[in-house]
Enzyme design. Structure first.
Site, PDB file in Angstrom:
ATOM      1  N   ASN A 172      91.098   8.350 100.872  1.00  0.00           N
ATOM      2  CA  ASN A 172      92.172   8.958 101.141  1.00  0.00           C
ATOM      3  C   ASN A 172      92.502  10.043 102.282  1.00  0.00           C
ATOM      4  O   ASN A 172      91.600  10.897 102.320  1.00  0.00           O
ATOM      5  CB  ASN A 172      92.018   9.692  99.849  1.00  0.00           C
ATOM      6  CG  ASN A 172      91.299   9.452  98.554  1.00  0.00           C
ATOM      7  OD1 ASN A 172      90.215   8.395  98.963  1.00  0.00           O
ATOM      8  ND2 ASN A 172      92.154   9.686  97.555  1.00  0.00           N
ATOM      9  N   HIS A 186      99.876   7.047  99.391  1.00  0.00           N
ATOM     10  CA  HIS A 186      99.245   6.997 101.144  1.00  0.00           C
ATOM     11  C   HIS A 186      99.886   7.037 102.560  1.00  0.00           C
ATOM     12  O   HIS A 186      99.595   6.587 103.193  1.00  0.00           O
ATOM     13  CB  HIS A 186      97.837   7.160 100.877  1.00  0.00           C
ATOM     14  CG  HIS A 186      96.899   7.239 100.167  1.00  0.00           C
ATOM     15  ND1 HIS A 186      95.433   6.916  99.626  1.00  0.00           N
ATOM     16  CD2 HIS A 186      97.859   9.010  99.558  1.00  0.00           C
ATOM     17  CE1 HIS A 186      94.931   7.982  98.972  1.00  0.00           C
ATOM     18  NE2 HIS A 186      96.115   8.867  98.183  1.00  0.00           N
ATOM     19  N   GLU A 197      88.795   3.969  94.117  1.00  0.00           N
ATOM     20  CA  GLU A 197      88.516   5.143  93.252  1.00  0.00           C
ATOM     21  C   GLU A 197      88.217   4.783  92.121  1.00  0.00           C
ATOM     22  O   GLU A 197      89.372   4.142  91.362  1.00  0.00           O
ATOM     23  CB  GLU A 197      89.671   5.957  93.933  1.00  0.00           C
ATOM     24  CG  GLU A 197      89.955   6.608  94.497  1.00  0.00           C
ATOM     25  CD  GLU A 197      91.216   7.345  94.522  1.00  0.00           C
ATOM     26  OE1 GLU A 197      92.237   7.426  93.397  1.00  0.00           O
ATOM     27  OE2 GLU A 197      91.779   8.113  95.543  1.00  0.00           O
TER      28      GLU A 197
END
Ligand code: FAE
Length: 545
Positions: free
Chosen positions: A524, A486, A401
């Site tokens: 994600n 995560h 990202e």
């Protein structure tokens, strides 16, 4: 510090009705309250009572729990959701529900007395500070080798996350969950999840000129000059709202440094989507500041669920035993795994199989920053919502990202959160002597993630003549390799459960959250968690109820 002692709670200009109306989040009696009352009292009025019997009890109000609650309610089942965090519906002394990322306060961290910001340093200086102990919104949960960041409150991770809503490439999904029919996922459940979550994409024309995305455009330039695929990434932030923020016609949130400790506007958290729809059925009740500590078979059938009601300093104020015909574990990968290994080891649920606690991973998360040249400023105004990524998954095992550094000043830094194909998996085990669950993850196990991320950033640095930043994470570190946003796994689909999340060993116990996904989602994870929950609950409703 008691709730009463906190500055100005329960006496602010925004009416409770106004906020609830704005979010569409209604909870029976709570919505009738004519004016702001302290969160705890309002939630208490809807809270589950000792000795209650409920058809379905959902532990946790994140993605998996919200999908389960909505679909069960739509099928006519009364649902009780139990959430250890707060119902974030009461402004603080600044008139806002959530503080900015640059000014954390008592609302920011879960029962810590000192903040633990993922970016612990700014320009080399430590930025963490003391805060009153409070049931704040972001939990930085420390295990021996890793800190796991998680959202706490009604809405779970959707309260704190960046909203990046990514459907993985089909081949990657198949590699992660081979027992799941990919045709069904990509034909039905991913589209259903994306629609339910309100996923959208930045306007690519606006992107080209928006000051607040200069950091992304610099990220694109550098990625592409090194031959990497750069891509827009969808998000649940309301992109039209963000345009209005930029135009000065809407109250700023993403453009005012709000992220991580909540967004007061713009972001579609579960409160605006699944939980709003669940509440509108009139069949869902949420008990906030209630923590499930045990689940065991009840004498007359179903399960006895033990719940501790806590106050805002984390003290137990009541212990309740209720019975539930069915229990859905949706406490997140860490919460569900910790509960299950405890319940198996302590004899509450001895028939759970030996897969419980296993297959845990951190989605290969690793952070780094790069120092740009003076002619490549990333902008002093940065939207807190990322909108793009660099895809080197197939060649190098990394998807990065392009993340903001919303400091309000020009830093000449490019900042990245990489998701990598780290193969290491850890296990939760119950530690009887400490009365806690341990996680076997070791810090050194992040090395594959660093190696994979370097396939992108070493090349960009070589091409641009730039270097890594060492002033962001403390200790002159280049890589932030001791955290994850995560957590995934711990009750893996088709191992600890059957292929639809039914726990082996017990009828009527289900896992329906990120614990089902074996450690890595390749992107994600919340869209995949939501889509898998949609798939599983549809089957459970059709065949078990
Ligand atoms: P989750 O949303 O964590 O919900 C579990 C809920 O259960 C929580 O509200 C807990 O407080 C509650 N709970 C736990 N234990 C108990 C108990 N014993 N009793 C009662 N309640 C309990 O689970 N993902 C993306 O896809 N895109 C992003 O941009 C993104 N950014 C992130 C940024 C940050 C800072 C963080 C922390 C996470 C981010 N994530 C992102 C990850 C995402 O939020 C996470 O995968 C999901 O929230 C996990 O969903 P679950 O339903 O598994």
């Amino acid at each position: 510090m008691s709730e009463k002692a906190l500055p100005g709670r329960g006496s602010h200009g925004i009416s409770r009705r106004g906020f609830l109306g704005a979010t569409g989040f209604t909870l029976g009696a709570v919505v009738l309250a004519p004016r702001i009352t302290p969160a705890r009292a309002a939630v208490g009025s809807a809270a589950i009572g000792d000795g209650a019997h409920v058809p379905a009890l959902v532990i946790g109000t994140g993605y998996g729990g919200s999908v389960a609650a909505l679909r069960l309610a739509q099928a006519g089942v009364d649902v009780q959701m139990v959430e250890m965090g707060m119902s974030w519906d009461t402004p603080g002394s600044d008139g806002k529900i959530f503080p900015k990322v640059t000014s954390p306060d008592y609302r920011s961290f879960w029962l810590r007395t000192r903040t633990k910001a993922p970016l612990s340093n700014f320009l080399g200086f430590p930025i963490d500070k003391d805060v009153p102990k409070y049931t704040g919104i972001l939990d930085a949960e420390d295990f021996a080798g890793i800190t796991v960041y998680q959202g706490r409150g009604v809405g779970g991770g959707s309260l704190v996350n960046g909203g990046m809503a990514v459907t993985p490439k089909r081949a990657n999904f198949q590699a992660v969950l081979p027992s799941v029919d990919a045709d069904e996922m990509y034909g039905t459940y991913y589209p259903r999840a994306n629609a339910g979550l309100g996923v959208g994409m930045i306007d690519p024309v606006w992107f080209e000129t928006a000051d607040c995305y200069q950091f992304s455009r610099v990220g694109r330039k550098h990625a592409q000059r090194s031959g990497f695929a750069w891509t827009f990434v969808p998000d649940v932030y309301d992109w039209d709202y963000m345009k209005r923020e930029a135009a000065g016609t809407a109250t700023k949130s993403a453009l005012d440094g709000e992220i991580l400790y909540g967004n007061n506007h713009g972001k579609k958290s579960l409160l605006q989507t699944y939980l709003a729809r669940a509440a509108a059925t009139g069949k869902v009740t949420i008990s906030a500041l209630h923590k499930v500590t045990s689940v065991s078979p009840a004498a007359g059938g179903g399960y006895t669920v033990t719940i501790e009601q806590i106050n805002t300093t984390g003290d137990t104020v009541a212990t309740k035993n209720v019975t539930a015909d069915r229990v859905f574990f949706a406490a997140g990968s860490v919460g569900t795994s910790k509960l299950l290994v405890k319940l198996k080891a302590t004899g509450a649920l001895p028939n759970l199989n030996s897969e419980v606690g296993k297959g845990w991973g951190e989605n290969g998360n690793v952070m780094c920053g790069r120092a740009n040249h003076m002619w490549d400023p990333t902008g002093k105004l940065q939207s807190t919502i990322p909108c793009s990524g660099i895809d080197n998954w197939d060649a190098g095992g990394a998807f990065a990202e392009v993340a903001p550094l919303p400091t309000g000043i020009e830093t000449y830094a490019s900042f990245y959160l990489s998701i990598t194909k780290n193969p290491n998996r850890a296990e939760f085990t119950w530690n009887a002597s400490t009365g806690r669950a341990d996680l076997s993850w070791q810090t050194a196990w992040k090395q594959p993630s660093i190696t994979m991320a370097k396939t992108i950033f070493d090349k960009i640095n070589a091409k641009e003549g730039t270097i890594y930043r060492t002033d962001l994470f403390g200790g002159n570190r280049i890589w932030h390799d001791t955290l994850t946003y995560h957590p995934l796994g711990g009750a893996v689909l088709n191992k600890a459960t059957d292929n639809y999340g039914r726990l082996h060993g017990y009828t009527g116990l289900y896992v329906i959250d990120g614990a089902l996904i074996p450690g890595n989602a390749s992107v994600n994870p919340f869209v995949t968690i939501t889509a898998l929950a949609e798939r599983n609950i549809e089957k459970i409703i059709a065949t078990d109820l």
